[in-house]
Design an enzyme around this catalytic site. Structure first.
Site, PDB file in Angstrom:
ATOM      1  N   GLU A 212      -5.175  -1.105  -8.663  1.00  0.00           N
ATOM      2  CA  GLU A 212      -4.184  -0.163  -9.184  1.00  0.00           C
ATOM      3  C   GLU A 212      -3.013  -0.977  -9.720  1.00  0.00           C
ATOM      4  O   GLU A 212      -2.413  -1.764  -8.976  1.00  0.00           O
ATOM      5  CB  GLU A 212      -3.728   0.788  -8.066  1.00  0.00           C
ATOM      6  CG  GLU A 212      -4.835   1.739  -7.630  1.00  0.00           C
ATOM      7  CD  GLU A 212      -4.416   2.694  -6.516  1.00  0.00           C
ATOM      8  OE1 GLU A 212      -4.921   3.826  -6.490  1.00  0.00           O
ATOM      9  OE2 GLU A 212      -3.584   2.318  -5.661  1.00  0.00           O
TER      10      GLU A 212
ATOM     11  N   HIS B  62      -2.194  -3.462  -6.761  1.00  0.00           N
ATOM     12  CA  HIS B  62      -2.714  -3.015  -5.468  1.00  0.00           C
ATOM     13  C   HIS B  62      -4.222  -3.198  -5.403  1.00  0.00           C
ATOM     14  O   HIS B  62      -4.971  -2.498  -6.084  1.00  0.00           O
ATOM     15  CB  HIS B  62      -2.333  -1.544  -5.237  1.00  0.00           C
ATOM     16  CG  HIS B  62      -2.705  -1.041  -3.884  1.00  0.00           C
ATOM     17  ND1 HIS B  62      -3.375   0.143  -3.672  1.00  0.00           N
ATOM     18  CD2 HIS B  62      -2.505  -1.586  -2.661  1.00  0.00           C
ATOM     19  CE1 HIS B  62      -3.566   0.307  -2.374  1.00  0.00           C
ATOM     20  NE2 HIS B  62      -3.056  -0.720  -1.740  1.00  0.00           N
TER      21      HIS B  62
ATOM     22  N   SER C 255       0.819  -1.214   0.000  1.00  0.00           N
ATOM     23  CA  SER C 255       0.000   0.000   0.000  1.00  0.00           C
ATOM     24  C   SER C 255       0.849   1.259   0.000  1.00  0.00           C
ATOM     25  O   SER C 255       0.401   2.301  -0.457  1.00  0.00           O
ATOM     26  CB  SER C 255      -0.879   0.045   1.250  1.00  0.00           C
ATOM     27  OG  SER C 255      -1.899  -0.894   1.166  1.00  0.00           O
TER      28      SER C 255
ATOM     29  N   ASN D 153      -4.638   5.953  -2.163  1.00  0.00           N
ATOM     30  CA  ASN D 153      -4.119   6.293  -0.828  1.00  0.00           C
ATOM     31  C   ASN D 153      -3.418   7.646  -0.792  1.00  0.00           C
ATOM     32  O   ASN D 153      -3.397   8.312   0.239  1.00  0.00           O
ATOM     33  CB  ASN D 153      -3.196   5.190  -0.305  1.00  0.00           C
ATOM     34  CG  ASN D 153      -3.992   3.982   0.155  1.00  0.00           C
ATOM     35  OD1 ASN D 153      -5.174   4.092   0.484  1.00  0.00           O
ATOM     36  ND2 ASN D 153      -3.370   2.822   0.164  1.00  0.00           N
TER      37      ASN D 153
HETATM   38  P1  NAI Z   1      -2.236  -9.582   7.179  1.00  0.00           P
HETATM   39  O1  NAI Z   1      -1.456  -9.346   8.408  1.00  0.00           O
HETATM   40  O2  NAI Z   1      -3.708  -9.858   7.294  1.00  0.00           O
HETATM   41  O3  NAI Z   1      -1.598 -10.817   6.376  1.00  0.00           O
HETATM   42  C1  NAI Z   1      -0.234 -10.965   6.142  1.00  0.00           C
HETATM   43  C2  NAI Z   1       0.066 -12.468   6.076  1.00  0.00           C
HETATM   44  O4  NAI Z   1       1.380 -12.661   5.576  1.00  0.00           O
HETATM   45  C3  NAI Z   1      -0.005 -13.172   7.431  1.00  0.00           C
HETATM   46  O5  NAI Z   1      -0.855 -14.290   7.344  1.00  0.00           O
HETATM   47  C4  NAI Z   1       1.446 -13.587   7.696  1.00  0.00           C
HETATM   48  O6  NAI Z   1       1.554 -14.812   8.410  1.00  0.00           O
HETATM   49  C5  NAI Z   1       1.995 -13.718   6.288  1.00  0.00           C
HETATM   50  N1  NAI Z   1       3.439 -13.563   6.167  1.00  0.00           N
HETATM   51  C6  NAI Z   1       4.229 -12.649   6.770  1.00  0.00           C
HETATM   52  N2  NAI Z   1       5.506 -12.795   6.370  1.00  0.00           N
HETATM   53  C7  NAI Z   1       5.515 -13.831   5.486  1.00  0.00           C
HETATM   54  C8  NAI Z   1       6.530 -14.467   4.719  1.00  0.00           C
HETATM   55  N3  NAI Z   1       7.801 -14.062   4.770  1.00  0.00           N
HETATM   56  N4  NAI Z   1       6.174 -15.496   3.916  1.00  0.00           N
HETATM   57  C9  NAI Z   1       4.886 -15.913   3.848  1.00  0.00           C
HETATM   58  N5  NAI Z   1       3.892 -15.339   4.549  1.00  0.00           N
HETATM   59  C10 NAI Z   1       4.211 -14.322   5.358  1.00  0.00           C
HETATM   60  O7  NAI Z   1      -1.953  -8.327   6.233  1.00  0.00           O
HETATM   61  P2  NAI Z   1      -2.864  -7.715   5.051  1.00  0.00           P
HETATM   62  O8  NAI Z   1      -3.752  -6.675   5.598  1.00  0.00           O
HETATM   63  O9  NAI Z   1      -3.435  -8.827   4.268  1.00  0.00           O
HETATM   64  O10 NAI Z   1      -1.756  -6.940   4.187  1.00  0.00           O
HETATM   65  C11 NAI Z   1      -0.832  -7.615   3.363  1.00  0.00           C
HETATM   66  C12 NAI Z   1      -0.230  -6.639   2.370  1.00  0.00           C
HETATM   67  O11 NAI Z   1      -1.270  -6.034   1.600  1.00  0.00           O
HETATM   68  C13 NAI Z   1       0.566  -5.485   2.980  1.00  0.00           C
HETATM   69  O12 NAI Z   1       1.647  -5.189   2.136  1.00  0.00           O
HETATM   70  C14 NAI Z   1      -0.441  -4.342   2.985  1.00  0.00           C
HETATM   71  O13 NAI Z   1       0.177  -3.087   2.924  1.00  0.00           O
HETATM   72  C15 NAI Z   1      -1.188  -4.624   1.695  1.00  0.00           C
HETATM   73  N6  NAI Z   1      -2.546  -4.073   1.606  1.00  0.00           N
HETATM   74  C16 NAI Z   1      -3.393  -4.115   2.685  1.00  0.00           C
HETATM   75  C17 NAI Z   1      -4.689  -3.610   2.570  1.00  0.00           C
HETATM   76  C18 NAI Z   1      -5.634  -3.678   3.719  1.00  0.00           C
HETATM   77  O14 NAI Z   1      -6.702  -3.040   3.646  1.00  0.00           O
HETATM   78  N7  NAI Z   1      -5.342  -4.417   4.780  1.00  0.00           N
HETATM   79  C19 NAI Z   1      -5.171  -3.021   1.307  1.00  0.00           C
HETATM   80  C20 NAI Z   1      -4.232  -3.109   0.214  1.00  0.00           C
HETATM   81  C21 NAI Z   1      -2.965  -3.583   0.398  1.00  0.00           C
END
Ligand code: NAI
Length: 302
Positions: free
Chosen positions: A170, A158, A137, A208
Site C-alpha cells: 500500500e 505498507h 500499520s 487493515n
Molecule cells: P519487530 O518488533 O519485529 O521489529 C522492530 C525492530 O525495530 C526491532 O528489531 C527493534 O530492535 C528495532 N527498533 C526499535 N526502535 C528502533 C530505533 N529507534 N532504531 C532502530 N531500530 C529500532 O516489529 P515488526 O513486526 O517488524 O513491525 C515493524 C513496523 O512494521 C511497525 O510499525 C508495524 O506496525 C509495521 N508492520 C508490521 C506488520 C506485521 O505483520 N508485523 C505488517 C505491516 C507493518
C-alpha cells in the site's frame, strides 16, 4: 510531455540506495526483497546482536527462495544468495548511513513518538533528495512526518507479512506528499516485484481498515453467543473463501497487535462502533494470551 518524461526518468533513477530502519520481522523482509531486486541496502537496528539475527534470518529465507527458484541448478542458487547478501550492509548508526541514501523506510516499533524522534533526527542528516517512508500499520503518516521539514518527500510504504511472499504494497499519499514522491514510491514498489495500490492517509489504509473491524465483528458475534469460534472460522473459510478464519487470523497477527490498533483508532474516533473495544479480546491480552507467539490466543498452539 518532455518534462514529464524527464521527471519520470529522474524519479525512477532515484531509488537505488535504500536504508531500512528496524531489522525485525518486517524490516528484514523489506531489506531482503530490496537487495534481491538489485538495490543497495543498509539495514539499521539498535544493536549488533539484533543485526546478526536479522542477517541470519535473511540468509535462511534466501535459501528457501533459492531452493525453489533454482531447483534444477543449486549452484546458481548459491550464486544468487551470495549476490543478494553482497547488496546488504548493516549499521547501528542511522544518521551516519543515510548520507548517501535515496530512500529511508522505517520498520521500527509502532510508536508515534519513537517514529517522530527517528525521522526528526534523520531529517537533519539525510540529503535533500532523500525520500522518507514509514511501514506503519496504524499510525497516520502525516503525524509521523510532522517531525520533519520534508512533508513533500514523505509517504507511506505498507508491506505485508511475510514480505518476500506477499505481493501487495500500500503506497500512501499523505496531504503533504508530492506527486513526484508518490510516483517514486509506486515505481520503487514495482521495482521490488510488488503490486502497489494507492491509499490515502486514513486509519488502516485499505487492508487493515477492512480487516481489523471484520475480525472484531467476528469476536463480537461470538461474544453475543451467536457462533462458536470454530464454526465462525469454518464458515468464513468455506463460505467466503478466506484462507484463514477470523480467529485463526487474530492468533496469527497477535492479539496485542490487534488490540493496539483498535484502541488507537477508538481513541481518535470514539463514536465509530466499528472501532469499539472488545471485552473478550482485552481479557485474553490481559492474561498474556497473545496468539501463536505465546502458544495460546483464541486457540492453543503447539
Ligand atoms: P519487530 O518488533 O519485529 O521489529 C522492530 C525492530 O525495530 C526491532 O528489531 C527493534 O530492535 C528495532 N527498533 C526499535 N526502535 C528502533 C530505533 N529507534 N532504531 C532502530 N531500530 C529500532 O516489529 P515488526 O513486526 O517488524 O513491525 C515493524 C513496523 O512494521 C511497525 O510499525 C508495524 O506496525 C509495521 N508492520 C508490521 C506488520 C506485521 O505483520 N508485523 C505488517 C505491516 C507493518
Amino acid at each position: 510531455v518532455t518534462r514529464q518524461f524527464i521527471r519520470s526518468l529522474s524519479s525512477s533513477a532515484a531509488i537505488k540506495h535504500v536504508t531500512i530502519i528496524g531489522g525485525g520481522l518486517m524490516g528484514a523482509g523489506i531489506a531482503q526483497v530490496a537487495a534481491s531486486t538489485g538495490h543497495s541496502v543498509v539495514l539499521v537496528d539498535t544493536s549488533e546482536d539484533i543485526l546478526k539475527k536479522s542477517a541470519k534470518g535473511i540468509e535462511s529465507s534466501l535459501k528457501r527462495v533459492a531452493k525453489k527458484k533454482f531447483a534444477e541448478k543449486p549452484e546458481d542458487g548459491e550464486a544468487f544468495i551470495q549476490k543478494v547478501l553482497k547488496n546488504i550492509s548493516t549499521s547501528t548508526d542511522a544518521a551516519s548511513v543515510v548520507q548517501g541514501t535515496d530512500l529511508v523506510v522505517d520498520a521500527i516499533v509502532e510508536n508515534l513518538k519513537v517514529k517522530q524522534d527517528l525521522f526528526g533526527a534523520l531529517d537533519k542528516a539525510a540529503p535533500e533528495h532523500t525520500i522518507f517512508a514509514s511501514n506503519t500499520s496504524s499510525l497516520s503518516i502525516a503525524d509521523i512526518a510532522s517531525s520533519t521539514a520534508r512533508l513533500d518527500r514523505f509517504g507511506g510504504l505498507h508491506f505485508f507479512n511475510p514480505v518476500p511472499m506477499m505481493k501487495l504494497v500500500e503506497v500512501i499519499k499523505a496531504p503533504g506528499t508530492s506527486q513526484q514522491t508518490f510516483d517514486a514510491l509506486l515505481e520503487f514498489s514495482k521495482a521490488l516485484g510488488k503490486h502497489p495500490v494507492s491509499c490515502k492517509d486514513t486509519p488502516g489504509f485499505i487492508v487493515n481498515r477492512l480487516l481489523v473491524p471484520y475480525m472484531l465483528e467476528a469476536v463480537r458475534l461470538h461474544e453475543r453467543g451467536h457462533g462458536s469460534k470454530e464454526d465462525i472460522d469454518v464458515a468464513m473459510k468455506l463460505g467466503a473463501g478466506y484462507p484463514m478464519g477470523p480467529f485463526e487470523l487474530l492468533d496469527y497477527v497477535g492479539l496485542d497487535t490487534s488490540k493496539f490498533i483498535i484502541d488507537g483508532w477508538h481513541e481518535k474516533d470514539p463514536d465509530n462502533p466499528l472501532f469499539a473495544p472488545s471485552p473478550l479480546l482485552n481479557k485474553l491480552v490481559a492474561e498474556g494470551k497473545l496468539g501463536k507467539k505465546t502458544g495460546e490466543g483464541f486457540y492453543k498452539h503447539k
